[in-house]
Enzyme design. Sequence first.
Site, PDB file in Angstrom:
ATOM      1  N   GLY A   1      47.407  84.648  16.909  1.00  0.00           N
ATOM      2  CA  GLY A   1      47.567  83.752  18.487  1.00  0.00           C
ATOM      3  C   GLY A   1      45.954  83.683  18.943  1.00  0.00           C
TER       4      GLY A   1
ATOM      5  N   GLY B   1      44.425  80.756  22.756  1.00  0.00           N
ATOM      6  CA  GLY B   1      44.816  80.497  23.820  1.00  0.00           C
ATOM      7  C   GLY B   1      43.128  79.787  25.010  1.00  0.00           C
TER       8      GLY B   1
ATOM      9  N   GLU C   1      41.387  85.138  21.230  1.00  0.00           N
ATOM     10  CA  GLU C   1      42.399  85.069  21.113  1.00  0.00           C
ATOM     11  C   GLU C   1      42.777  86.279  20.648  1.00  0.00           C
ATOM     12  OE1 GLU C   1      39.255  82.680  16.729  1.00  0.00           O
ATOM     13  OE2 GLU C   1      39.084  85.196  17.363  1.00  0.00           O
ATOM     14  N   VAL C   2      43.894  86.329  19.840  1.00  0.00           N
ATOM     15  CA  VAL C   2      44.740  87.778  19.534  1.00  0.00           C
ATOM     16  C   VAL C   2      44.811  88.260  17.798  1.00  0.00           C
ATOM     17  CG1 VAL C   2      46.641  88.952  20.386  1.00  0.00           C
ATOM     18  CG2 VAL C   2      46.293  86.903  21.717  1.00  0.00           C
TER      19      VAL C   2
ATOM     20  N   GLU D   1      50.339  97.249  23.073  1.00  0.00           N
ATOM     21  CA  GLU D   1      51.057  97.692  22.281  1.00  0.00           C
ATOM     22  C   GLU D   1      51.319  96.078  21.074  1.00  0.00           C
ATOM     23  OE1 GLU D   1      55.198  98.004  23.623  1.00  0.00           O
ATOM     24  OE2 GLU D   1      54.273  96.862  25.618  1.00  0.00           O
TER      25      GLU D   1
ATOM     26  N   ASP E   1      50.275  84.133  36.465  1.00  0.00           N
ATOM     27  CA  ASP E   1      50.408  83.162  35.428  1.00  0.00           C
ATOM     28  C   ASP E   1      52.148  83.245  34.520  1.00  0.00           C
ATOM     29  OD1 ASP E   1      49.296  81.094  33.702  1.00  0.00           O
ATOM     30  OD2 ASP E   1      48.754  82.327  32.318  1.00  0.00           O
TER      31      ASP E   1
ATOM     32  N   LYS F   1      54.734  82.277  32.458  1.00  0.00           N
ATOM     33  CA  LYS F   1      55.260  81.442  32.313  1.00  0.00           C
ATOM     34  C   LYS F   1      56.341  82.050  30.918  1.00  0.00           C
ATOM     35  CE  LYS F   1      50.953  80.544  30.491  1.00  0.00           C
ATOM     36  NZ  LYS F   1      49.551  79.574  30.585  1.00  0.00           N
TER      37      LYS F   1
ATOM     38  N   ALA G   1      55.646  80.963  28.273  1.00  0.00           N
ATOM     39  CA  ALA G   1      54.526  82.236  26.738  1.00  0.00           C
ATOM     40  C   ALA G   1      54.516  83.147  26.990  1.00  0.00           C
ATOM     41  CB  ALA G   1      53.299  80.875  26.584  1.00  0.00           C
TER      42      ALA G   1
ATOM     43  N   ASP H   1      50.803  89.829  29.314  1.00  0.00           N
ATOM     44  CA  ASP H   1      49.159  89.113  30.547  1.00  0.00           C
ATOM     45  C   ASP H   1      49.168  90.192  32.196  1.00  0.00           C
ATOM     46  OD1 ASP H   1      48.058  88.651  28.001  1.00  0.00           O
ATOM     47  OD2 ASP H   1      48.246  86.624  28.385  1.00  0.00           O
TER      48      ASP H   1
END
Length: 738
Positions: A18, A20, A24-25, A94, A141, A143, A145, A159
């Site tokens: 991911g 954003g 990065e993830v 996790e 935040d 949402k 996603a 998050d």
Amino acid sequence: MGETRLIQGRYRLLEVIGRGGMGEVWRARDESLGRHVAVKCLRPLGPHHDQSFTRVLRERFRREARVAAALQHRGVTVVHDFGEADGALFLVMELLQGRNLSQVLEDNKQHPLPVPDIVDIAEQVSAALAYTHRQGIVHRDLKPANIVRLTEGTVKICDFGIARLGADVGFTSRLTGTGVAMGTPHYMSPEQIGGDEVDQRSDLYSLGCVLYELATGVPPFDLGDAWAILVGHRDTPPEPPRTHRADLPAHLEQIILDLLAKLPEQRPRDAAEVGRRIGAARIVPAYVPTVIGAEPAAREARLPSWTHGITTGHKAAGAALRTPPPDAGAGLTGEWIARPATGPTPRPAPETPQDPPEEALAALAGRHDAGLSLGRLGRWAEAGEVHRAVTAEREHLLGPDHPDTLASRYEVAFTLSRSGRAADALREYTHVARVRERVLGAEHPDTLAARQETAYVLGRLGRPLEAHRVYTSVLAVRERILGADHPDTLRCRHNLAFNLSRLGRLEDSYRAARDVAEARARVLGPSHPDTLVTRYEVAYVLGQLGRWPEALDCYRRVAEARTRALGPDHPDTLAARYEIGISLGRLGRSAEALEVYRDLIEDRTRVDGPDHPETLRARHGLGVNLGRLGRWEEALAESQDVCAVRERALGPDHPDTLVSRREVAVGLGRLGRWADALTEHRAVADARERVLGADHPDTLAGRSDEAHCLEQLGRGREAVELYRRVAELRGRRESHGT
């Protein structure tokens, strides 16, 4: 950061899953614990940040990351670790196996989701928000996603604490002079847009935006111009969702509109109220509004300067975690001594000539998830009915040995265990474990999970020796495959330590619990909730050993640590305070215990409600200590009241109800009302025999109480006969080694 394959000698980065605005993830492997995790690498600090700012930011990051790591709820993504490498801050979380709601909507081609799915998601997100808001934490935040639905139906919010960190660095909720554009405005509350201080009600507005989109396929202000979106949130009433979708239930529409009220005070009081209203809507056809909105106050026409230059961003889209590979390991989530996830597993081809209809299987999966949701709400009887029905239909379509059928049957067993029906739960768990061993193998995680739950109910049934044998065999496999310090191994060691106390091996139990606490402190940290739950167990065994001053000191330290890590109103903090009251009573300090229980009852009532099982448990403790102070009239009145509520809420045969009924009997005896006391003691013993068996220690204790009443009534021959029967059953039990 992208070129660094090993972070801090522990986390090996495997692949980017991911990207954003914040970085990065990565999917990574924790080399220390042998599990897969997600590592979020935040954007490196640029040269425009001076050194003093950087120091403040790093400290703020550590503080916020600790807060996120302390959150322990089934509906919140677990943060395992955090730190800094090569100038970039990172968090270890996790690794989730599922799809975020942005991806779910995209998969559905932006069409609205089915109403049962919306209700299930709304209930789970509300429960997670209610928990985090009680800890004083606002997401900021929320949402699509940032909300992930796992493959087995659990919904998790991601998050927490990260949005506030992003605001400090300058790449999320608003601009800070760095020139970095803000993210999507589709889910922002009016007060957040205006730059005002936000509280938990801002998250409720964002939840309303998310539910609006799930229900209609579009956000409440689906406009191409970012300025128009912000003005819409601030000034324009949203179109009722039913104008987009006529089949949406009116009560669900009203809940969404209440969440989207412009002024915070016009929205529902808190997330718990939202959850209650959604839950009530399942069974109440007509909706009665509980929030009455006033006309929005006139607002300044000019939006704040930080909104200039923003773009709309993607609605319900953006970089997020892909579904991880099948070998991705799970971390510690939800309950401290958690049961492993047992949602649907990949289906082998059925032995029937024709595959069952996909629509039927999908409907059953949805009903399975609905049963899980009822369980999360504590509605165990209803959850059991759902799981039993799904089990029968899956068995018909897929066969009795199919993993999905067994997953539902496992949940039937879990609801039985939670409903106080340990014997029935044991039958189900034993069957599931036996079939899983044959189909999946003796060392498969699902097989081990069922066997461990079998050991748990064996302990509850007063069969600790059998439970010990199962625990030790499961532990041997876990240690060999996962290692001695793996969280799943430590969880099994914890349960084994608890069971040793049931065997009367108190010194062994104390040493085992102490060793697990030390291991968890080393692996997870001294203030991690799993470490604290084992320290709590150490205190419990100290009490059983009669070392009450040490137990009291240990419970107090656990309560203080939980208050710092989890908050004063967290259920586990309150549980430690309850044990402080127990310890004070055991030390003969009943007047102090009364004060502890009175404060605890007030807090439990405020947090959970007057009829919650833990509120009633605190009231039970209050009644016991009133009796110890010789105030038997007050003690009897309290016990009778608690017993009546427990019988209504939990059922007449629930262990808590029976404990209260015994306390009523004790009070009657102390007041010289032995005939009434006999009736109550006999009813308790009969119920325990029916549920637990004639030779269970609790049943035998009840029969001894009954015999004592017979003595007091001058019925010595009957008393002697009953005592003799109790002695025979106890001797027979001991000779069989159970």
